[in-house]
Each structure stands twice: as structure tokens, then as C-alpha cells.
Write a protein that holds these residues in place. Structure first.
Motif, PDB file in Angstrom:
ATOM      1  N   PRO A 284       0.815  -1.222   0.000  1.00 15.92           N
ATOM      2  CA  PRO A 284       0.000   0.000   0.000  1.00 15.92           C
ATOM      3  C   PRO A 284       0.851   1.275   0.000  1.00 15.92           C
ATOM      4  CG  PRO A 284      -0.850  -1.571   1.601  1.00 15.92           C
ATOM      5  CD  PRO A 284       0.438  -2.130   1.077  1.00 15.92           C
ATOM      6  N   GLU A 285       2.035   1.201   0.616  1.00 16.81           N
ATOM      7  CA  GLU A 285       2.930   2.363   0.648  1.00 16.81           C
ATOM      8  C   GLU A 285       3.463   2.682  -0.757  1.00 16.81           C
ATOM      9  OE1 GLU A 285       3.502  -0.359   2.747  1.00 16.81           O
ATOM     10  OE2 GLU A 285       2.443   0.571   4.433  1.00 16.81           O
ATOM     11  N   ASP A 286       3.834   1.620  -1.498  1.00 17.99           N
ATOM     12  CA  ASP A 286       4.315   1.823  -2.870  1.00 17.99           C
ATOM     13  C   ASP A 286       3.213   2.402  -3.755  1.00 17.99           C
ATOM     14  OD1 ASP A 286       6.917   0.973  -2.424  1.00 17.99           O
ATOM     15  OD2 ASP A 286       6.487  -1.104  -2.989  1.00 17.99           O
ATOM     16  N   LYS A 287       2.000   1.880  -3.593  1.00 14.17           N
ATOM     17  CA  LYS A 287       0.869   2.398  -4.369  1.00 14.17           C
ATOM     18  C   LYS A 287       0.644   3.875  -4.080  1.00 14.17           C
ATOM     19  CE  LYS A 287      -1.814  -1.887  -4.610  1.00 14.17           C
ATOM     20  NZ  LYS A 287      -3.096  -2.514  -4.265  1.00 14.17           N
ATOM     21  N   ALA A 288       0.645   4.209  -2.807  1.00 18.20           N
ATOM     22  CA  ALA A 288       0.414   5.604  -2.410  1.00 18.20           C
ATOM     23  C   ALA A 288       1.525   6.507  -2.918  1.00 18.20           C
ATOM     24  CB  ALA A 288       0.285   5.704  -0.896  1.00 18.20           C
ATOM     25  N   LEU A 289       2.769   6.010  -2.889  1.00 22.89           N
ATOM     26  CA  LEU A 289       3.907   6.804  -3.355  1.00 22.89           C
ATOM     27  C   LEU A 289       3.784   7.111  -4.849  1.00 22.89           C
ATOM     28  CD1 LEU A 289       6.718   8.040  -2.756  1.00 22.89           C
ATOM     29  CD2 LEU A 289       7.674   5.833  -3.431  1.00 22.89           C
ATOM     30  N   ILE A 290       3.507   6.105  -5.642  1.00 22.80           N
ATOM     31  CA  ILE A 290       3.349   6.299  -7.095  1.00 22.80           C
ATOM     32  C   ILE A 290       2.174   7.230  -7.371  1.00 22.80           C
ATOM     33  CG2 ILE A 290       2.762   5.144  -9.275  1.00 22.80           C
ATOM     34  CD1 ILE A 290       5.608   4.618  -8.454  1.00 22.80           C
ATOM     35  N   TRP A 291       1.056   6.998  -6.700  1.00 23.21           N
ATOM     36  CA  TRP A 291      -0.147   7.814  -6.892  1.00 23.21           C
ATOM     37  C   TRP A 291       0.158   9.283  -6.602  1.00 23.21           C
ATOM     38  CZ3 TRP A 291      -4.311   6.102  -9.301  1.00 23.21           C
ATOM     39  CH2 TRP A 291      -5.495   6.829  -9.240  1.00 23.21           C
TER      40      TRP A 291
ATOM     41  N   LEU B 251       2.673  10.973  -9.202  1.00 16.42           N
ATOM     42  CA  LEU B 251       2.038  11.325 -10.470  1.00 16.42           C
ATOM     43  C   LEU B 251       0.942  12.373 -10.309  1.00 16.42           C
ATOM     44  CD1 LEU B 251       1.948   7.800 -12.114  1.00 16.42           C
ATOM     45  CD2 LEU B 251       3.489   9.694 -12.617  1.00 16.42           C
ATOM     46  N   LYS B 252       0.801  12.867  -9.078  1.00 19.29           N
ATOM     47  CA  LYS B 252      -0.151  13.941  -8.760  1.00 19.29           C
ATOM     48  C   LYS B 252      -1.595  13.562  -9.087  1.00 19.29           C
ATOM     49  CE  LYS B 252       3.317  17.427  -9.186  1.00 19.29           C
ATOM     50  NZ  LYS B 252       4.252  17.845 -10.143  1.00 19.29           N
ATOM     51  N   GLU B 253      -1.903  12.286  -8.851  1.00 20.04           N
ATOM     52  CA  GLU B 253      -3.279  11.833  -9.009  1.00 20.04           C
ATOM     53  C   GLU B 253      -4.084  12.275  -7.793  1.00 20.04           C
ATOM     54  OE1 GLU B 253      -4.826  10.546 -11.480  1.00 20.04           O
ATOM     55  OE2 GLU B 253      -3.354   9.559 -12.735  1.00 20.04           O
ATOM     56  N   GLN B 254      -5.370  12.472  -7.986  1.00 19.93           N
ATOM     57  CA  GLN B 254      -6.258  12.906  -6.914  1.00 19.93           C
ATOM     58  C   GLN B 254      -7.260  11.811  -6.585  1.00 19.93           C
ATOM     59  OE1 GLN B 254      -5.891  16.023  -5.456  1.00 19.93           O
ATOM     60  NE2 GLN B 254      -4.101  16.247  -6.766  1.00 19.93           N
ATOM     61  N   GLY B 255      -7.729  11.794  -5.354  1.00 16.59           N
ATOM     62  CA  GLY B 255      -8.816  10.901  -4.973  1.00 16.59           C
ATOM     63  C   GLY B 255      -8.385   9.468  -4.755  1.00 16.59           C
ATOM     64  N   ALA B 256      -9.388   8.585  -4.812  1.00 19.46           N
ATOM     65  CA  ALA B 256      -9.155   7.160  -4.580  1.00 19.46           C
ATOM     66  C   ALA B 256      -8.315   6.556  -5.701  1.00 19.46           C
ATOM     67  CB  ALA B 256     -10.494   6.434  -4.497  1.00 19.46           C
ATOM     68  N   MET B 257      -7.589   5.487  -5.355  1.00 22.27           N
ATOM     69  CA  MET B 257      -6.732   4.823  -6.334  1.00 22.27           C
ATOM     70  C   MET B 257      -7.565   3.936  -7.243  1.00 22.27           C
ATOM     71  SD  MET B 257      -3.245   3.804  -4.452  1.00 22.27           S
ATOM     72  CE  MET B 257      -3.015   4.551  -2.869  1.00 22.27           C
ATOM     73  N   GLN B 258      -8.127   4.561  -8.241  1.00 18.09           N
ATOM     74  CA  GLN B 258      -8.903   3.837  -9.241  1.00 18.09           C
ATOM     75  C   GLN B 258      -8.647   4.484 -10.591  1.00 18.09           C
ATOM     76  OE1 GLN B 258     -12.894   4.386  -7.876  1.00 18.09           O
ATOM     77  NE2 GLN B 258     -13.123   6.361  -8.869  1.00 18.09           N
TER      78      GLN B 258
ATOM     79  N   ASP C  97      -8.929  16.258 -14.640  1.00 12.08           N
ATOM     80  CA  ASP C  97      -8.537  14.993 -15.270  1.00 12.08           C
ATOM     81  C   ASP C  97      -9.288  13.828 -14.633  1.00 12.08           C
ATOM     82  OD1 ASP C  97      -6.742  16.295 -16.879  1.00 12.08           O
ATOM     83  OD2 ASP C  97      -5.006  15.869 -15.615  1.00 12.08           O
ATOM     84  N   PRO C  98      -9.700  12.849 -15.431  1.00 12.85           N
ATOM     85  CA  PRO C  98     -10.331  11.653 -14.867  1.00 12.85           C
ATOM     86  C   PRO C  98      -9.331  10.886 -13.988  1.00 12.85           C
ATOM     87  CG  PRO C  98     -10.642  11.759 -17.242  1.00 12.85           C
ATOM     88  CD  PRO C  98      -9.680  12.831 -16.876  1.00 12.85           C
ATOM     89  N   ALA C  99      -9.829  10.145 -13.030  1.00 12.64           N
ATOM     90  CA  ALA C  99      -8.973   9.379 -12.127  1.00 12.64           C
ATOM     91  C   ALA C  99      -8.121   8.388 -12.903  1.00 12.64           C
ATOM     92  CB  ALA C  99      -9.834   8.642 -11.101  1.00 12.64           C
ATOM     93  N   GLY C 100      -6.832   8.382 -12.629  1.00 11.96           N
ATOM     94  CA  GLY C 100      -5.912   7.436 -13.250  1.00 11.96           C
ATOM     95  C   GLY C 100      -5.365   7.864 -14.599  1.00 11.96           C
TER      96      GLY C 100
END
Length: 161
Positions: free
Chosen positions: A65-72, A75-82, A100-103
Motif C-alpha cells: 500500500p505504501e508503494d501504491k500511495a507513493l506512485i499515486w 504522479l499527482k493523481e487525486q482521490g481514490a486509487m482507481q 482529469d479523470p482518475a488514473g
């Protein structure tokens, strides 16, 4: 000498021209509608045809989960990881002032890195069309976890000397 038109002939000339104008206008409007409807899909197909193959999934099996959050976050993504599934019509959203749409950035990151070595025609216009097409393709065929794993794999491969 020129003959003067009778009143019965001139009476029917205007409606014929009017009907011709309406038919022409209808044909032009139908053509514009067809281009707006099919144009993005044709650009999508063209963009994908310019790319050799498709990206392979990451060799990383499970992400923390830490790696996912770091990448997210990177890349300056917003909101839930979807990842929101995109269509070629998203090109029209550029005309609107919407976020921008999520992801989207995540998919673009993977597409950009893949296209760097796999474009057949590297002119700027083709780079942009193919990048957009592969980004759409990735959102339609890969999950958020698959994209995050591939992004981490790309990031790790760039960090090594």
C-alpha cells in the motif's frame, strides 16, 4: 431574344431552390455529425496502429500500500486509487474546463514510457495521437493495480544505473 418567364415557371423556381438548399444543409449537417461521431474512434485506431505491440504487465506480483500511495502521489493523481475507463471521446473534454479523470496521469505515464521505444512514426503529431490512444487503451484493458505495478517497475528501472 430572351423570353420572359411566365408566372407559373417563376412560382415554382423558389421552392425548388429552397428544397435543394434544405437537402444540402441536411447533408452537410449529417456529414459533420458523422465526423464528430466517428472521428475520435478513427484517430484511436490510427494511433494504436502506429504502436508496435502493447505494453506487457509488470513482473512485480504484489505492491505494498505504501508503494501504491507513493506512485499515486508522485504522479499527482487525486482521490481514490482507481482508474476511470476512458473512451476516444475524451478528446472533447479538452474543450471543457474539467479536471482529469482518475488514473489518467498514471495511464499516460505507462503509455509515454512504452511509446518511447515502440512508435513506428515518431513525428510529434503521431506521438500525441498514439500517446492518447494508448492511454485510452490502457484504461480500458488494465486495472489500477496493474498500472501502478507497471509504473513502479518503470520507476525502478530508471533509478538503476
Amino acid at each position: 431574344m430572351l423570353e420572359k418567364k411566365t408566372t407559373s415557371e417563376s412560382k415554382f423556381a423558389a421552392p425548388r431552390l429552397y428544397r435543394l438548399f434544405l437537402k444540402s444543409l441536411a447533408a452537410v449537417l449529417c456529414l459533420i455529425f458523422l465526423v464528430l461521431l466517428s472521428g475520435p474512434w478513427l484517430l484511436y485506431a490510427y494511433g494504436l496502429s502506429n504502436i508496435t505491440g502493447r505494453p506487457e504487465h509488470a513482473k512485480i506480483a504484489v505492491l505494498s500500500p505504501e508503494d501504491k500511495a507513493l506512485i499515486w502521489k508522485e504522479l499527482k493523481e487525486q482521490g481514490a486509487m482507481q482508474v476511470e475507463v476512458l473512451t476516444p471521446y475524451e478528446i472533447y473534454s479538452l474543450l471543457l474546463d474539467r479536471s482529469d479523470p482518475a488514473g489518467l496521469r498514471l495511464a499516460w505515464y505507462v503509455a509515454r514510457n512504452y511509446n518511447y521505444d515502440h512508435l513506428q512514426d515518431r513525428r510529434m503529431v503521431n506521438w500525441n495521437i498514439s500517446g492518447e490512444a494508448l492511454t485510452v487503451w490502457l484504461t480500458r484493458h488494465w486495472s489500477a493495480d496493474e498500472l501502478l505495478a507497471k509504473a513502479l517497475e518503470i520507476r525502478q528501472s530508471k533509478a538503476k544505473p
